[in-house]
Write a protein that holds these residues in place. Structure first.
Motif: not given
Lengths: 310, 331
Positions: A2-30
């Motif tokens: 369970l601890r592993y799954i929770l940890k993974r979920l947290a990492i997944m959220l961070v990953t998602l945030w990075i993707i969103i941010t990068l996409t946003f930067i790419l989007m506005v810089s095009v």
């Protein structure tokens, strides 16, 4: 676990945030904006439109607005299709894309593994060479070439399958074939080589010394061990099928998410770009997570948490 | 119980045909331990694999000979019939317990699957037998251990499990291919004691493949010395250790490190075994033998019986050689 799954979920959220941010930067810089192509609109209309869609705000406010909309699962209205929300588009496109993707992956995995096993068992025989020749072809022909060849030969010349769209099982054959061939070839080659390696292991000899039947030895003792590396690359393959589906959906005019994704980039339809990117990202991240869980189930030596020695 | 006659095994490779076993004769009586000793590559493992018909084919092939087990010739049996002998009548223990167990299956599964395959047993009965075997080979907490995976066991414990797996269908013959080589010395002694205990309790015959004469001295009843694909001398443990006749056997015994001899080098047999791609015409040991005569390099020696249990392949046993040695001093 369970601890592993929770940890993974947290990492997944961070990953998602990075993707969103990068996409946003790419989007506005095009360069360009959603309204550039509208020849009829004059400057005042453009300014009003920008205001309507919050595009006149500073970039960081826009960014915060996006984060807020993602957090509430409401991606707002589409700009190029004014009467539809992004959620509508996703709701309509996703089931179709999902169907195409899942069927393709299932076909690729099943046929790849079977082909790999047969090739390994008939090692250096004609069937082995045939299967591996096919696999090399599968890997080296890009899916968009394969798709057009299939349409030309099977749909136009021989008229066996319909040319495009997505409405009956017959419509699915060509796109699934085009999308599944590459991953299938990779899985077949990998299964063959790991199977060959596993078959020389002592525990296989031991299983033979127990007097087990050949099938039991292959299924119970060899395959499970041989599938570890296949599971490992499943994450990458899912990503491949996902990106492949953009192209395939476009070629076969399948009204899935891929079509909206590609169109949205061309139209600078910011909410749709964000929405589809987030959706694809979540899907891929979850798939990778499931692959890791499957790995732990298949191989008891992999532990998800540290808990003393053995 | 088991009788091997004139067994030949060859392996076809790109470089040519390796004659790994070249006419092996041996027999095993009920309840006894026969040790096959010899250096690496002399064909001991190939012989034992041939008895189980586990030679990978291709490239391996039993080209000639007979393996008679309880009146049946195993060489001519179909693969399917052979499956009913493997694990049931003849079992095998492998050298490295770290690789002999499947890492993805529980010990219980691996222990019981032979039972399910060959005997009509219920789950309960299988588990009872498994617990019995775990107890026999000396694994504590068997109930709990059955649910564990190989990586949760030490090397010695794994070898005990391998032995339990081999014994669960109550075979009459157990082939142990270097069962202690991969273990450290204290564990080796424990495993050897386990073999003795098992033999006493179940009456199983054992073929022990080894290159460790210490192991042989501890548990063998009879010893077959193998060299270059042939058995060059066979006899009871006493005969081989106290009256070795073949120069190779003598060399082997001399090369055992001794605590009572101080200093100096370990005694070794000079030279290397012959190339089995093209084995020599005469005695394979002739090139390394201090007593080699003209005849040794041309004609393979005939078997000489020194006692009903003691046979040796050496020209020195020939009457003419003895006469020659008596009249002239050796060179």
């Amino acid at each position: 676990m369970l601890r592993y799954i929770l940890k993974r979920l947290a990492i997944m959220l961070v990953t998602l945030w990075i993707i969103i941010t990068l996409t946003f930067i790419l989007m506005v810089s095009v360069p360009g904006s959603p309204f550039n192509s509208e020849s009829s609109s004059n400057e005042i209309v453009q300014a009003n439109l920008n205001k309507h869609y919050n595009l006149d705000q500073p970039k960081y406010i826009q960014y915060l607005e996006y984060i807020k909309s993602i957090a509430t699962f409401d991606f707002g209205p589409s700009i190029s299709k004014p009467h539809q929300s992004v959620n509508d588009l996703l709701g309509r496109g996703f089931p179709i894309s999902f169907e195409l993707g899942i069927i393709s992956i299932a076909v690729a995995v099943l046929s790849g593994i079977i082909l790999g096993i047969i090739a390994a068992l008939r090692h250096n025989g004609i069937i082995d060479y045939l299967a591996m020749g096919l696999a090399v072809l599968g890997i080296s022909i890009p899916n968009f070439i394969l798709a057009t060849l299939l349409i030309q030969q099977l749909a136009v010349n021989w008229e066996i399958f319909p040319v495009a769209t997505w409405s009956s099982p017959a419509h699915m054959v060509l796109p699934v074939f085009a999308l599944a061939t590459g991953p299938m070839a990779i899985i077949a080659r990998l299964t063959r080589s790991t199977m060959l390696e596993v078959l020389t292991q002592d525990y296989i000899k031991m299983a033979r010394a127990k007097g087990l039947s050949p099938w039991k030895i292959i299924i119970k003792h060899a395959l499970r061990n041989a599938l570890m590396p296949v599971i490992t690359i499943m994450g990458t393959l899912v990503a491949g099928v996902l990106t492949g589906s953009f192209v395939i959906e476009k070629i076969f005019a399948i009204p899935g998410m891929g079509k909206y994704f590609v169109e949205s980039i061309n139209h600078r339809d910011y909410p749709v770009i964000m929405g589809t990117t987030v959706f694809y990202s979540v899907f891929l991240i979850v798939m990778l997570f499931l692959v890791d869980i499957a790995y732990g189930i298949l191989d008891p030596r992999i532990k998800f948490h540290k808990k003393g020695g053995d | 119980m088991l009788e091997v006659q004139d067994l030949h095994v060859t392996f076809t490779t790109y470089g040519g045909t390796v004659k790994a076993v070249r006419g092996v004769d041996l027999y095993v009586n009920e309840g006894e331990t026969l040790a096959i000793v010899g250096e690496s590559g002399c064909g001991k493992s190939v012989t034992s694999n041939a008895i189980m018909r586990l030679i990978p084919s291709p490239p391996g092939k039993i080209t000639r000979g007979m393996i008679r087990f309880k009146g049946e010739d195993l060489v001519s049996l179909s693969e399917k019939a052979m499956r009913n002998i493997r694990g049931v009548d003849i079992s095998m223990i492998f050298q490295d317990p770290m690789t002999a167990l499947n890492p993805t299956l529980t010990i219980g599964t691996q222990l019981m699957e032979g039972l399910y395959e060959h005997q009509k047993v219920t789950g309960q009965e299988a588990k009872r037998r498994a617990l019995e075997m775990m107890d026999l080979v000396g694994i504590p907490n068997p109930e709990e251990r059955l649910k564990q995976y190989p990586h949760q066991f030490s090397g010695g414990m794994r070898q005990r499990i391998v032995i339990a797996i081999a014994l669960i269908c109550e075979p009459e013959l157990l082939i142990a291919d270097e069962p202690t080589t991969a273990l450290d010395v204290t564990i080796q002694a424990q495993i050897l004691e386990l073999f003795e205990k098992i033999q006493k309790q179940t009456g199983v015959s054992i073929i022990l493949i080894t290159h460790d004469l210490g192991v042989v001295a501890k548990i063998a009843d009879r010893i077959a010395v193998m060299y270059a694909g042939k058995i060059v001398e066979v006899g009871t443990k006493r005969e081989i250790f106290y009256q070795p006749e073949h120069p190779y056997t003598k060399g082997l015994l001399r090369s055992v490190p001794r605590l009572d001899l101080k200093g100096g080098k370990l005694a070794a047999i000079e030279g290397t075994p012959p190339d089995l791609f093209s084995p020599p015409e005469g005695c394979p040991f002739a090139a390394r033998c201090a007593y080699a005569m003209e005849v040794c390099t041309h004609v393979h020696p005939v078997k000489t019986s020194l006692s009903p249990s003691h046979q040796v392949d050496c020209w020195l046993q020939d009457e003419r050689a003895k006469k020659l040695l008596a009249t002239s001093s050796p060179k």
